[in-house]
Design a protein around this motif. Sequence first.
Motif, short mmCIF file in Angstrom:
data_model
loop_
_atom_site.label_atom_id
_atom_site.label_comp_id
_atom_site.label_asym_id
_atom_site.label_seq_id
_atom_site.Cartn_x
_atom_site.Cartn_y
_atom_site.Cartn_z
N ALA A 124 0.85 -1.19 0.00
CA ALA A 124 0.00 0.00 0.00
C ALA A 124 0.89 1.24 0.00
O ALA A 124 1.74 1.40 0.85
CB ALA A 124 -0.90 0.00 1.22
N PRO A 125 0.76 2.13 -0.97
CA PRO A 125 1.68 3.24 -1.11
C PRO A 125 1.27 4.48 -0.35
O PRO A 125 0.12 4.69 -0.04
CB PRO A 125 1.65 3.52 -2.61
CG PRO A 125 0.24 3.17 -2.98
CD PRO A 125 -0.17 2.04 -2.07
N ARG A 126 2.25 5.31 -0.11
CA ARG A 126 1.97 6.69 0.26
C ARG A 126 2.32 7.50 -0.99
O ARG A 126 3.42 7.39 -1.51
CB ARG A 126 2.83 7.16 1.43
CG ARG A 126 2.48 6.52 2.76
CD ARG A 126 3.35 7.13 3.84
NE ARG A 126 3.18 6.46 5.11
CZ ARG A 126 2.26 6.77 5.99
NH1 ARG A 126 1.41 7.71 5.72
NH2 ARG A 126 2.18 6.13 7.14
N ALA A 164 6.68 3.23 -1.69
CA ALA A 164 6.00 2.31 -0.79
C ALA A 164 6.49 2.49 0.63
O ALA A 164 7.68 2.50 0.89
CB ALA A 164 6.25 0.88 -1.24
N ARG A 220 0.80 -5.49 8.52
CA ARG A 220 -0.10 -5.93 7.47
C ARG A 220 -0.13 -7.45 7.37
O ARG A 220 0.86 -8.13 7.54
CB ARG A 220 0.31 -5.34 6.13
CG ARG A 220 0.26 -3.83 6.15
CD ARG A 220 0.51 -3.28 4.75
NE ARG A 220 0.37 -1.83 4.78
CZ ARG A 220 -0.79 -1.21 4.79
NH1 ARG A 220 -1.89 -1.91 4.78
NH2 ARG A 220 -0.86 0.10 4.82
N ALA A 274 -2.88 -4.96 -2.25
CA ALA A 274 -4.26 -4.56 -1.98
C ALA A 274 -5.22 -5.29 -2.92
O ALA A 274 -4.95 -5.40 -4.11
CB ALA A 274 -4.41 -3.06 -2.14
N SER A 280 -8.69 -5.55 -5.16
CA SER A 280 -9.40 -4.55 -5.96
C SER A 280 -10.90 -4.64 -5.73
O SER A 280 -11.44 -5.74 -5.61
CB SER A 280 -9.12 -4.76 -7.45
OG SER A 280 -9.96 -3.93 -8.25
N LEU A 292 -9.46 -3.31 2.54
CA LEU A 292 -8.97 -2.00 2.09
C LEU A 292 -9.02 -0.97 3.22
O LEU A 292 -8.06 -0.22 3.44
CB LEU A 292 -9.79 -1.51 0.90
CG LEU A 292 -9.56 -2.27 -0.41
CD1 LEU A 292 -10.61 -1.88 -1.45
CD2 LEU A 292 -8.16 -2.00 -0.95
N PHE A 303 -5.27 -0.94 3.70
CA PHE A 303 -4.85 -0.13 2.56
C PHE A 303 -5.75 1.09 2.42
O PHE A 303 -6.49 1.21 1.44
CB PHE A 303 -4.89 -0.97 1.27
CG PHE A 303 -4.05 -2.21 1.31
CD1 PHE A 303 -2.71 -2.18 0.96
CD2 PHE A 303 -4.60 -3.43 1.72
CE1 PHE A 303 -1.93 -3.32 0.99
CE2 PHE A 303 -3.83 -4.58 1.75
CZ PHE A 303 -2.49 -4.53 1.39
N THR A 356 -4.62 3.42 -1.74
CA THR A 356 -3.93 2.52 -2.65
C THR A 356 -4.30 2.88 -4.07
O THR A 356 -5.33 3.52 -4.31
CB THR A 356 -4.30 1.04 -2.37
OG1 THR A 356 -3.51 0.18 -3.19
CG2 THR A 356 -5.78 0.78 -2.65
N ASP A 358 -5.39 1.48 -7.66
CA ASP A 358 -5.98 0.29 -8.24
C ASP A 358 -5.76 0.28 -9.75
O ASP A 358 -6.28 1.15 -10.46
CB ASP A 358 -7.48 0.24 -7.93
CG ASP A 358 -8.11 -1.08 -8.33
OD1 ASP A 358 -8.24 -1.33 -9.54
OD2 ASP A 358 -8.46 -1.88 -7.44
N TRP A 389 -6.68 6.19 -7.63
CA TRP A 389 -6.47 6.03 -6.21
C TRP A 389 -7.79 5.62 -5.57
O TRP A 389 -8.86 6.00 -6.07
CB TRP A 389 -5.95 7.33 -5.58
CG TRP A 389 -4.60 7.71 -6.10
CD1 TRP A 389 -4.32 8.60 -7.10
CD2 TRP A 389 -3.35 7.18 -5.67
NE1 TRP A 389 -2.98 8.66 -7.32
CE2 TRP A 389 -2.34 7.79 -6.47
CE3 TRP A 389 -2.97 6.24 -4.71
CZ2 TRP A 389 -0.99 7.51 -6.31
CZ3 TRP A 389 -1.62 5.96 -4.56
CH2 TRP A 389 -0.65 6.59 -5.34
#
Length: 353
Positions: free
Chosen positions: A25-27, A41, A49, A54, A56, A73, A77, A80, A82, A88
């Motif tokens: 899961a990104p920032r 990431a 986690r 993540a 969808s 999610l 997450f 995230t 998708d 996002w």
Amino acid sequence: MSDESNSGIRRDAWAEVPPMEPGPAPRARADASGGRARVTAHPAAGPSRSRTVAPSPLDPGATRDPYRVHRVLREEFPLTFDPLLRSWVLSRYADVATALTDARFTHGHRPGDPPCAQTHADVDEAELRSVTARTAHVLARRIADRPNADLVADFCHWLPAGTVAAAVGVPYRDMMRLVRGRAASALAGQCTSQISVREKALASFLAHVLADPERARELRDAPSEEIARAWTESLRHDPPVQIAVRRTAAEVRVSGGTIPAGEPVALLIGAACRDPERFRDPDRYHPPRDDPGQLTYGSGSCPAVLLAALEAEYSVRALLDAMPRLRLAHGFRPERTGLITRAPRSLLVRPGG
């Protein structure tokens, strides 16, 4: 017509957003050069986690149970990207509610939001109440003597269109031909397209009501306020629109990171409405709850919002007045389907019990 078409979501409009490789899961943060967002990431704050990729909202099987995916999610997450949605994804109530009203997000058309009220002529609520009650009772009587009926096809599909038709003076025989076009625009402006959403919302509401015969009996002669609580709870528990799309007009800090300006964002209405940080026992349909709320409609004045609530009220009164022993068909359990919009495809009942 697909769920995507019904909701007005056009994936081709997002084609400029490149797919991303699956990963933690990104920032998100803006690239220093001012270009498209560069994603780094980082593990989100909180518990460790249980998975690194993540899920969808469009995963196979999500149409039957999107809330399992929503839970993952929300918890793991909160922000995230998708690749299927090319967007996002936000799933927590605080983030979704903000995105629906905050000027840092471009706004789609949600009936009841402030810009919506500016597009409508004044309407006579007493007259709308009268035509809604009359239309609901006509439709209910048409199926009262049948041994079996499908309330989605025989009632929910007709009531929202019929109410608008009656309100703008369209003859009943011309209802379906005209009500979705120019005639309806005289009453509902931009909200004309919300007729299909009201159909789905009404089907889910009646499924909730009829799932509990005791609840149905209580609502038949209940005050309007009590039916309104049941209606609001249905919109929360099973929103007819599950995913709405916005685009950031500025950089926005959300749970899990920061979304740069100019990025598409998918708002998981269904996930937000079952967020335990906002609602106690969120997976339970419970009209008397003391923490009510919903995100399908805004809080402002709009004929579409008013009509939806009146249709919910008078559908209960008309159906149970014409068919006091109305029950779901033996062995039938309503099954809601859909990824973008969601509702039962059928609602099989026995009018005579």
